[in-house]
Motif scaffolding. Structure first.
Motif, PDB file in Angstrom:
ATOM      1  N   PHE A  82       0.804  -1.229   0.000  1.00  0.00           N
ATOM      2  CA  PHE A  82       0.000   0.000   0.000  1.00  0.00           C
ATOM      3  C   PHE A  82       0.837   1.279   0.000  1.00  0.00           C
ATOM      4  N   LEU A 121      -2.089   4.327  -2.088  1.00  0.00           N
ATOM      5  CA  LEU A 121      -3.539   4.304  -1.967  1.00  0.00           C
ATOM      6  C   LEU A 121      -4.121   5.623  -2.459  1.00  0.00           C
ATOM      7  N   GLN A 155      -7.424  -5.449   1.872  1.00  0.00           N
ATOM      8  CA  GLN A 155      -7.482  -5.358   0.414  1.00  0.00           C
ATOM      9  C   GLN A 155      -6.855  -6.616  -0.185  1.00  0.00           C
TER      10      GLN A 155
END
Length: 222
Positions: free
Chosen positions: A151, A182, A218
């Motif tokens: 991320f 992100l 995620q």
């Protein structure tokens, strides 16, 4: 003998006249003396008869001073109680502000260490039960590295206003986290407790509801 009898009669007449004059004088004098006594007695205020048409003012009622004393004592007691409660509240507020500040500093240092990828320093801000498991430090470092790889690193964070809760020696607050890979920020909730050395340590963190997660859930990175 006519001369002696005439003299005796003349002498008796003279004595009667003197006696009459004496009684008259004594009566007058007695009347004057009695009149003086009555005059002197009538001049004495104590002997005067009370007038019927004079209104006598009633004696004013005595003020009950003790009522004022009790009111003053009650007022002082109420002021003392209010002052004590105010002082107590101010002290507790001051303690709460101080605790919140110390805990917030620890949380900020933890996120700053993650941003610089100083994972060992970030682990230093953790506390039990997160540090009780064997290999907890290495597991934490591996987790932080995986989140950064997937991320992106932490580039910004800010505390969300109105989310701080202090209860006993536990402090909880939520931060808005921004990572480089992100598109949108996410929220990370940190829970801290004060240890026996009066140091604040992170005992739990949750990301968007996921326990012990520094990033939102995620799909795995490719």
């Amino acid at each position: 003998m006519p001369g002696r009898r005439d003299w005796d009669e003349e002498s008796q007449e003279r004595n009667k006249e003197d006696f009459a004059e004496f009684e008259m004088a004594d009566g007058v004098n007695g009347h004057h003396r009695r009149h003086r006594r009555r005059s002197a007695a009538s001049r004495s205020p104590a002997a005067w008869p009370p007038p019927d048409d004079v209104d006598v003012e009633p004696e004013p009622p005595r003020r009950r001073k003790w009522h004022w004393w009790w009111l003053a004592v009650a007022f002082l007691v109420i002021c003392g109680i209010c002052g004590f409660m105010g002082t107590f509240a101010a002290v507790n507020l001051g303690i709460g502000v101080s605790l919140s500040k110390d805990a917030a500093v620890t949380a900020s240092n933890f996120l700053a260490a993650l941003g610089t990828q100083d994972y060992a320093q970030a682990y230093h801000y953790l506390g039990p039960p997160m540090t009780l498991q064997p290999g907890s430090q290495s597991n934490f470092i591996a987790q932080a590295q995986r989140y950064d790889a997937c991320f992106g690193t932490v580039v910004d964070y800010k505390q969300v206003e109105g989310t701080t809760v202090i209860q006993d020696n536990t402090w909880t607050s939520t931060y808005e986290i921004t990572r480089s890979k992100l598109q949108h920020s996410y929220r990370l909730t940190l829970t801290l407790q004060e240890d026996s050395n009066h140091q604040w340590r992170i005992v739990d963190y949750q990301s968007e509801g996921a326990d012990n997660a520094l990033a939102p859930s995620q799909p795995a990175c490719q």
